[in-house]
Design a protein around this motif. Structure first.
Motif, short mmCIF file in Angstrom:
data_model
loop_
_atom_site.label_atom_id
_atom_site.label_comp_id
_atom_site.label_asym_id
_atom_site.label_seq_id
_atom_site.Cartn_x
_atom_site.Cartn_y
_atom_site.Cartn_z
N LEU A 209 71.77 -3.48 22.63
CA LEU A 209 73.18 -3.26 22.94
C LEU A 209 73.62 -1.84 22.59
CD1 LEU A 209 74.84 -6.58 21.72
CD2 LEU A 209 74.32 -5.90 24.06
N ILE A 210 73.20 -1.36 21.43
CA ILE A 210 73.61 -0.03 20.98
C ILE A 210 73.02 1.05 21.88
CG2 ILE A 210 73.56 1.60 19.04
CD1 ILE A 210 73.12 -0.90 17.24
N ASP A 211 71.75 0.89 22.24
CA ASP A 211 71.08 1.94 23.01
C ASP A 211 71.40 1.92 24.50
OD1 ASP A 211 69.99 2.72 20.67
OD2 ASP A 211 67.90 2.46 21.23
N SER A 212 71.75 0.75 25.02
CA SER A 212 71.92 0.65 26.48
C SER A 212 73.37 0.72 26.93
CB SER A 212 71.29 -0.66 26.99
OG SER A 212 71.93 -1.77 26.42
N LYS A 213 74.33 0.50 26.01
CA LYS A 213 75.75 0.56 26.39
C LYS A 213 76.31 1.93 26.02
CE LYS A 213 75.73 -3.95 27.25
NZ LYS A 213 75.84 -4.51 28.59
N PRO A 214 76.76 2.71 27.00
CA PRO A 214 77.22 4.08 26.73
C PRO A 214 78.31 4.15 25.66
CG PRO A 214 77.05 3.69 29.09
CD PRO A 214 76.84 2.37 28.43
N GLN A 215 79.22 3.15 25.63
CA GLN A 215 80.34 3.22 24.69
C GLN A 215 79.92 3.04 23.24
OE1 GLN A 215 79.70 0.78 26.87
NE2 GLN A 215 80.81 -1.13 26.43
N PHE A 216 78.68 2.59 22.99
CA PHE A 216 78.25 2.32 21.61
C PHE A 216 77.22 3.34 21.10
CE2 PHE A 216 78.99 -2.29 23.00
CZ PHE A 216 80.34 -2.21 22.67
N LYS A 217 76.92 4.35 21.91
CA LYS A 217 75.84 5.27 21.55
C LYS A 217 76.13 6.08 20.29
CE LYS A 217 73.36 5.94 25.89
NZ LYS A 217 72.97 6.89 26.95
N GLN A 218 77.40 6.24 19.94
CA GLN A 218 77.75 7.07 18.78
C GLN A 218 77.69 6.30 17.46
OE1 GLN A 218 78.01 10.32 19.40
NE2 GLN A 218 77.58 9.67 21.50
N LEU A 219 77.33 5.03 17.50
CA LEU A 219 77.33 4.22 16.28
C LEU A 219 76.02 4.44 15.51
CD1 LEU A 219 78.84 0.91 17.67
CD2 LEU A 219 79.99 2.60 16.27
N HIS A 220 75.88 5.63 14.94
CA HIS A 220 74.61 5.98 14.29
C HIS A 220 74.35 5.15 13.04
CE1 HIS A 220 74.37 9.23 17.11
NE2 HIS A 220 75.50 9.78 16.67
N ALA A 221 75.37 4.99 12.20
CA ALA A 221 75.17 4.22 10.96
C ALA A 221 74.89 2.75 11.27
CB ALA A 221 76.40 4.35 10.07
N PHE A 222 75.57 2.24 12.28
CA PHE A 222 75.36 0.85 12.68
C PHE A 222 73.93 0.66 13.19
CE2 PHE A 222 76.05 -2.52 16.07
CZ PHE A 222 76.03 -3.57 15.18
N ARG A 223 73.43 1.63 13.96
CA ARG A 223 72.06 1.57 14.46
C ARG A 223 71.06 1.57 13.30
NH1 ARG A 223 67.82 4.66 16.73
NH2 ARG A 223 67.18 3.91 18.78
N ASP A 224 71.35 2.35 12.27
CA ASP A 224 70.48 2.39 11.09
C ASP A 224 70.34 1.02 10.45
OD1 ASP A 224 69.74 5.05 11.10
OD2 ASP A 224 71.45 5.70 9.90
N ILE A 225 71.45 0.32 10.32
CA ILE A 225 71.40 -0.96 9.63
C ILE A 225 70.66 -2.01 10.45
CG2 ILE A 225 73.52 -2.15 10.39
CD1 ILE A 225 72.38 -1.79 6.76
N VAL A 226 70.75 -1.93 11.79
CA VAL A 226 69.99 -2.86 12.63
C VAL A 226 68.50 -2.57 12.50
CG1 VAL A 226 69.57 -3.65 14.99
CG2 VAL A 226 71.91 -3.20 14.24
N LEU A 227 68.12 -1.30 12.50
CA LEU A 227 66.72 -0.94 12.29
C LEU A 227 66.25 -1.40 10.91
CD1 LEU A 227 66.77 2.64 13.83
CD2 LEU A 227 65.35 0.75 14.64
N ASP A 228 67.13 -1.29 9.92
CA ASP A 228 66.84 -1.78 8.56
C ASP A 228 66.50 -3.26 8.59
OD1 ASP A 228 67.59 -3.32 6.21
OD2 ASP A 228 68.48 -1.53 5.36
N ARG A 229 67.35 -4.04 9.22
CA ARG A 229 67.12 -5.50 9.29
C ARG A 229 65.79 -5.80 9.98
NH1 ARG A 229 71.19 -5.02 6.57
NH2 ARG A 229 73.17 -6.13 6.83
N LEU A 230 65.55 -5.09 11.07
CA LEU A 230 64.32 -5.33 11.84
C LEU A 230 63.09 -4.96 11.01
CD1 LEU A 230 62.96 -6.11 14.49
CD2 LEU A 230 63.36 -3.79 15.31
N ALA A 231 63.14 -3.83 10.33
CA ALA A 231 62.01 -3.40 9.49
C ALA A 231 61.77 -4.36 8.35
CB ALA A 231 62.27 -1.99 8.96
N THR A 232 62.86 -4.86 7.73
CA THR A 232 62.73 -5.77 6.59
C THR A 232 62.06 -7.07 7.00
OG1 THR A 232 64.72 -4.82 5.60
CG2 THR A 232 63.98 -6.94 4.75
#
Length: 826
Positions: A185-208
Motif C-alpha cells: 500500500l505504501i509503495d504503490s499508492k502515490p498519496q502515501f509515498k512520503q510516509l517514510h517513518a511508517f514504512r520503516d515500522i512495517v519493514l521492522d515488523r516484517l524483519a522481526t
C-alpha cells in the motif's frame, strides 16, 4: 429591477455554497493532515511538536505522548479510558482496566475515538476476541476504501491485530501476507509515498517475524532487503538496533553483540529495558557466560511494578531452562510463584510455558502427577487457543513425547496414561492435517501466487499487485473458515482394536533437530523410541547418494537395518515416517517386514478394509504416443517411448477394453477430471522441489501440444480424486520436509485430497526398468493379488534379471496408503 435582485441573490447563494464547500474541504484536509501526522509520529520516537493538538494525543503511543498528557487534557470519559489503558500497557504490558471498559457506552464520543478504543481492546492479549468480533475485524478491513490518511491509519491498526492473531495461530504465510500488503500500500499508492517513518515500522515488523522463523536462513533474501530498505535514522534508533540484532543472528553474527550493546545505551522505558536485557541474557547463555543471570535478573526487575505482566516470567523460565543448577534457581522460582496472585489467563500461560520448556524432573511433583500434567498440558493448549494451531505442531508433539520418554515407565498406572496421551497427541496432529487441508482446498490460487515468491522467501517489488491479491484471498479464506472446529477425532480404542485385529506393529516416527522420536504400539506393547538425528540422516543420505548412482550402498543399508532390527517389530508393520525416513523406500530398511506406509495415523485408522476396482473405471494416461514420438524437432522434455509401451501392455492385460489418453490429448484439463475414474495410471515426467513445497508438478501438454505443468495445488481444484493413483514418473514421492510435519509431495497432496492409495517414486527412475516393473505388477494384480502384493512380487521378479538387480531400478517405487486394493472379477 427584480431581475437584478434575483441575479444578486443567486450570486450570494453561489458564494455561500462555495464558502461552505471550501470550509468542508479545509476541515477534511485538516482531519487528514492530523492522521498523516499521527502515522509518522506513531512510528517515530522523535520529540513531538511543542504545540500539539489534544485531538492527536489519544492516537499516539503512550511512550511518545506521555509528556504532553495532563489532567486538563483528559476531559471526557472515553479519553480517560484510552489513556488509562495505554498507561497500564506501557508500564505493565497488561491492562486489567481494558476488561472493565469492554462493554461501556460513550454516547458523546466521536466515531474515531470509539473505533480506536475498540482497537485497543482487540489488541489486548488478556481479552479473548469472540468469533463475532473476529468477523467484525475482517469486515472492517474489507470495507475500508483507503481514500486518505485516516483510512490508512485505521487499516494499519486492523491489519496489525489480524497479523498478531495469525502469528499466535502459527499461520506464518498469512502473517507475511498482512505485512507485505501494508508495504504494498505504501509503495504503490502515490498519496502515501512520503510516509517514510511508517514504512520503516512495517519493514521492522516484517524483519522481526522473518528473523524469528525457525528456518530463517531460507529467508535470507527477504531479511537483507528489509535491512537495506530501512532509513538510516531508523536503523540507528533503539527499535532499529534491536531489529538489526535479530537479523544479525542469521546474517552478521560478528555484529550481534555490538548491536545489542548500542541498543542497551538507548533503552529508557520498562519494556525497552526488559527487551534488551532479555536479549543480552540469551546472547550470554549461548556463549556459556555467567553474565546470563545478571541480564535475566535485569529483565525481570524492569517489570518489578507489574507482577502480573506475562513478560516478567519469560526470563525466569528461560533462566531455569538454560541453567537449571545455577545459584539463582530459588530466585527464579520465587518470581514464578508470584503469578499465583494473577488471573487465570496469566496462570494458564505460565503453566503452559513451564511444561513446554522445563524438564519434568525440575518440577516439584510426583511421577504420577508429571504424567497427569503432561496430559493436562495438551488440553491446556486447546483451551488457551481453541481450534487453532498454536505452535509449530511438530515441536509441541516432540516435547510431549520427550517428557513421556523420561517418565512413562516410572508411573504405576502407565497403561492408562499412555492411552490418554496418545489419544491427545494424535487428535492434535489430526486437527493440524484437517486445518491445512481446508486451507489448501479453499483457495488454490493462494498456492499459485505463493509459488511465484517461493512462500515469501523471494523478494518481489512491493508494488506488485500479487501482494494485495494474496492478502484479500487469505481474508476471504478466513471469513469462510467456519468449519475449522469440525475435526475428525482419533480414538485410541479404535486404533488399538485395529492393531489387535491385524496383529501388527504401528511405528510412528517424528523428527526433531537432534533426535527421531516415536513410539511402537502393538497388541500388548507400547515402547517409546529415541534415535540420534545425525546418525539416521547420515545413513539415509549415504543410501540415497549411492543408490541413485547405481553404486553399492550395502554398508549404509546394513547399519540402518540393524538399528530397526533391535525394535523386534512384527511381520506386519504400519509405518508413519518422517525426515530422511520419508525419502527412503521402507522395503530396503525393514527388509524382513511387510510395510504399509501412511502419511498420518488418522489415514490408517480410517482406511477401508479393502478397495475393489472395476476394470471399466480404470483410466490410463501416457505422455507420449506414436505421433509425438515421430515429431523430429528438438524438445525441452524428451518423449517416453518405454512409457507408451508400458501403457499399451497394461491396457492389454486388463479385462476391460482400455482407451489410452496420450500425446497431445494428455492435457491438464484431462487430469483428475473424470468422476467415473476410480483408478488412474499416469506414465509421464514429473518434478519435485525439496526447497519450495509448491513447486511440485506433473508434466503434461497444452492445447498446442507444448509443455505444460499441472501443479500439486491444481489438484485442489478438482471436485473428485480417484481412489487409487499410480504415478509412474520421477520423484513423485520427493519434496520439501519440515521436522515433524512429513514431506510435501505430489503423492501426499493426492492423499490429503481424497485418494486412498498412491504408488509414487523416491528418485529419478529408469524408463525401461519402470516399463518392465509396471507390466509385471499389473500381471500379478489381474491374477488376484492385492496391489501392494503385486508391487512386491514385481520388485522381487525384476531383481532376478542381472541388468536390473540393483535397488536403483526397482526399490524407488513405494505404495502409500491402503495396500488392500483388488481388481474386481469381470
Amino acid at each position: 429591477m427584480w431581475n437584478t435582485l434575483r441575479s444578486i441573490t443567486i450570486i450570494i447563494q453561489s458564494l455561500f455554497v462555495i464558502v461552505v464547500i471550501v470550509l468542508i474541504c479545509s476541515c477534511e484536509n485538516n482531519e487528514d493532515d492530523k492522521f498523516r501526522y499521527i502515522l509518522e509520529k506513531s512510528c517515530n520516537h522523535e520529540s513531538l511538536d511543542d504545540q500539539i493538538s489534544t485531538e492527536v494525543l489519544p492516537f499516539l503511543p503512550y511512550d511518545i505522548a506521555r509528556s504532553h498528557i495532563h489532567d486538563e487534557n483528559v476531559h471526557s470519559e472515553i479519553l480517560q479510558d484510552i489513556f488509562r489503558i495505554k498507561k497500564e500497557r506501557y508500564y505493565n504490558h497488561f491492562s486489567p482496566h481494558a476488561i472493565a471498559v469492554k462493554h461501556k457506552n460513550y454516547p458523546d464520543a466521536n466515531q474515531d475515538l470509539i473505533d480506536y478504543l475498540q482497537i485497543l481492546l482487540w489488541k489486548g492479549k488478556e481479552i479473548e476476541m469472540t468469533e463475532d468480533e473476529y468477523q467484525q475485524l475482517i469486515l472492517k478491513i474489507k470495507n475500508n476504501k483507503l481514500r486518505n490518511y485516516r483510512d490508512l491509519f485505521f487499516l494499519y491498526q486492523y491489519v496489525e491485530i489480524l497479523k498478531n492473531i495469525r502469528a499466535d495461530q502459527n499461520r506464518l504465510n498469512s502473517t507475511f501476507a498482512s505485512l507485505h500488503y501494508l508495504l504494498h500500500l505504501i509503495d504503490s499508492k502515490p498519496q502515501f509515498k512520503q510516509l517514510h517513518a511508517f514504512r520503516d515500522i512495517v519493514l521492522d515488523r516484517l524483519a522481526t517475524v522473518t528473523s524469528r522463523e525457525h528456518n530463517e536462513e531460507e529467508y535470507r533474501e527477504v531479511l537483507e532487503k528489509c535491512l537495506s530498505n530501512m532509513s538510516d535514522s531508523y536503523k540507528s534508533s533503539f527499535r532499529g538496533l534491536l531489529v538489526r540484532s535479530y537479523m544479525a543472528e542469521s546474517l552478521d553474527q560478528d555484529n550481534f553483540k555490538s548491536l545489542l550493546d548500542s541498543a542497551q545505551a538507548m533503552a529508557h522505558s520498562p519494556y525497552e529495558k526488559h527487551s534488551i536485557n532479555f536479549n543480552l541474557g540469551y546472547y550470554h547463555s549461548v556463549q556459556n557466560d555467567s553474565l546470563v543471570h545478571f541480564y535475566l535478573r535485569e529483565a525481570i526487575e524492569a517489570f518489578d511494578s507489574a507482577s502480573c505482566s506475562i513478560e516478567r516470567y519469560y526470563p525466569a523460565i528461560y533462566g531455569l531452562a538454560s541453567d537449571p543448577d545455577s545459584t539463582y534457581e530459588k530466585y527464579y522460582w520465587s518470581v514464578i510463584h508470584e503469578a499465583n496472585q494473577c488471573n487465570n489467563n496469566v496462570m494458564d500461560r505460565i503453566q503452559f510455558l513451564l511444561f513446554n520448556y522445563l524438564e519434568p524432573s525440575m518440577l516439584d511433583i510426583t511421577e504420577k502427577q508429571q504424567v497427569d500434567t503432561i496430559i493436562a498440558v495438551t488440553r491446556l493448549a486447546e483451551r488457551l487457543y481453541p481450534g487453532k494451531s498454536t505452535l509449530h505442531l511438530q515441536d509441541y508433539y516432540i516435547s510431549i513425547l520427550t517428557r513421556l520418554y523420561e517418565i512413562v515407565y516410572k508411573s504405576n498406572s502407565k497403561d492408562r496414561y499412555v492411552s490418554e496421551l496418545i489419544e491427545e497427541t494424535l487428535r492434535f496432529r489430526s486437527k493440524e492435517k484437517f486445518r491445512k487441508t481446508i486451507s489448501d482446498n479453499s483457495t488454490p490460487r493462494i498456492n499459485e501466487l505463493l509459488r511465484k515468491i517461493n512462500g515469501f522467501k523471494k523478494w518481489v517489488d512491493p508494488k506488485d499487485p500479487l501482494y494485495e491479491e494474496l492478502f484479500h484471498l487469505y481474508l476471504e479464506q478466513e471469513r469462510q473458515e467456519v468449519v475449522r472446529q469440525n475435526l475428525d477425532s482419533i480414538s485410541i480404542m479404535a486404533l488399538r482394536e485395529k492393531i489387535i485385529k491385524y496383529d501388527l506393529s504401528l511405528l510412528n516416527i517424528i523428527k526433531s533437530m537432534d533426535y527421531y522420536y516415536g513410539y511402537i504400539l502393538e497388541k500388548d506393547r507400547f515402547q517409546i523410541i529415541k534415535l540420534p538425528s545425525k546418525e539416521i540422516d547420515s545413513l539415509g543420505q549415504g543410501i540415497l547418494t549411492k543408490v541413485k548412482k547405481d553404486e553399492n550402498a550395502k554398508a549404509y543399508l546394513q547399519a540402518l537395518q540393524a538399528i530397526f532390527q533391535d525394535f523386534g517389530l512384527k511381520k506386519e508393520v504400519v509405518l508413519i515416517p518422517d525426515g530422511y525416513l520419508s525419502l527412503l523406500p521402507p522395503k530396503i530398511i525393514f527388509h524382513n517386514c511387510n510395510i504399509s506406509e501412511y502419511q498420518n495415523v488418522s489415514d490408517y485408522l480410517h482406511a477401508q478394509d479393502s478397495i475393489n476396482i472395476e476394470a471399466e473405471n480404470i483410466y490410463i494416461y501416457s505422455y507420449s504416443n506414436e505421433s509425438t514420438i515421430a515429431e523430429r524437432e528438438r524438445k525441452e522434455v524428451p518423449e517416453l517411448y518405454f512409457g507408451l509401451t508400458e501403457c499399451k501392455e497394461i491396457a492389454d492385460l486388463l479385462p476391460a477394453e482400455q482407451t489410452i489418453i496420450s500425446g497431445h490429448e494428455f492435457s491438464a484439463a484431462q487430469l483428475f477430471n473424470l468422476r467415473q475414474a476410480d483408478f488412474i495410471h499416469l506414465s509421464t515426467h514429473a518434478s519435485s522441489s525439496t526447497v519450495n513445497r509448491l513447486d511440485n508438478y506433473i508434466v503434461c501438454r497444452d492445447k498446442d501440444g507444448q509443455i505444460d505443468r499441472f501443479y500439486g495445488y491444481d489438484i485442489c481444484l478438482r471436485d473428485y480424486i480417484p481412489k487409487v493413483v499410480v504415478l509412474s514418473a520421477c520423484e513423485t514421492g520427493v519434496g520439501k520436509f519440515d521436522n515433524g510435519a512429513g514431506v510435501e509431495t505430489l503423492s501426499r497432496i493426492l492423499i490429503d485430497n481424497g485418494a486412498q492409495t498412491v504408488i509414487n517414486t523416491r528418485w529419478k527412475v529408469n524408463d525401461k526398468a519402470t516399463s518392465i516393473l509396471m507390466k509385471e505388477m499389473y500381471k500379478n494384480w489381474v491374477e488376484g493379488h492385492s496391489l501392494k502384493q503385486s508391487l512386491d512380487l514385481a520388485q522381487e521378479a525384476i531383481q532376478l534379471d542381472s541388468s536390473y538387480s540393483h535397488p536403483y531400478y526397482w526399490a524407488g517405487f513405494v505404495l502409500e496408503g491402503n495396500p488392500e486394493v483388488y481388481l474386481s472379477p469381470n
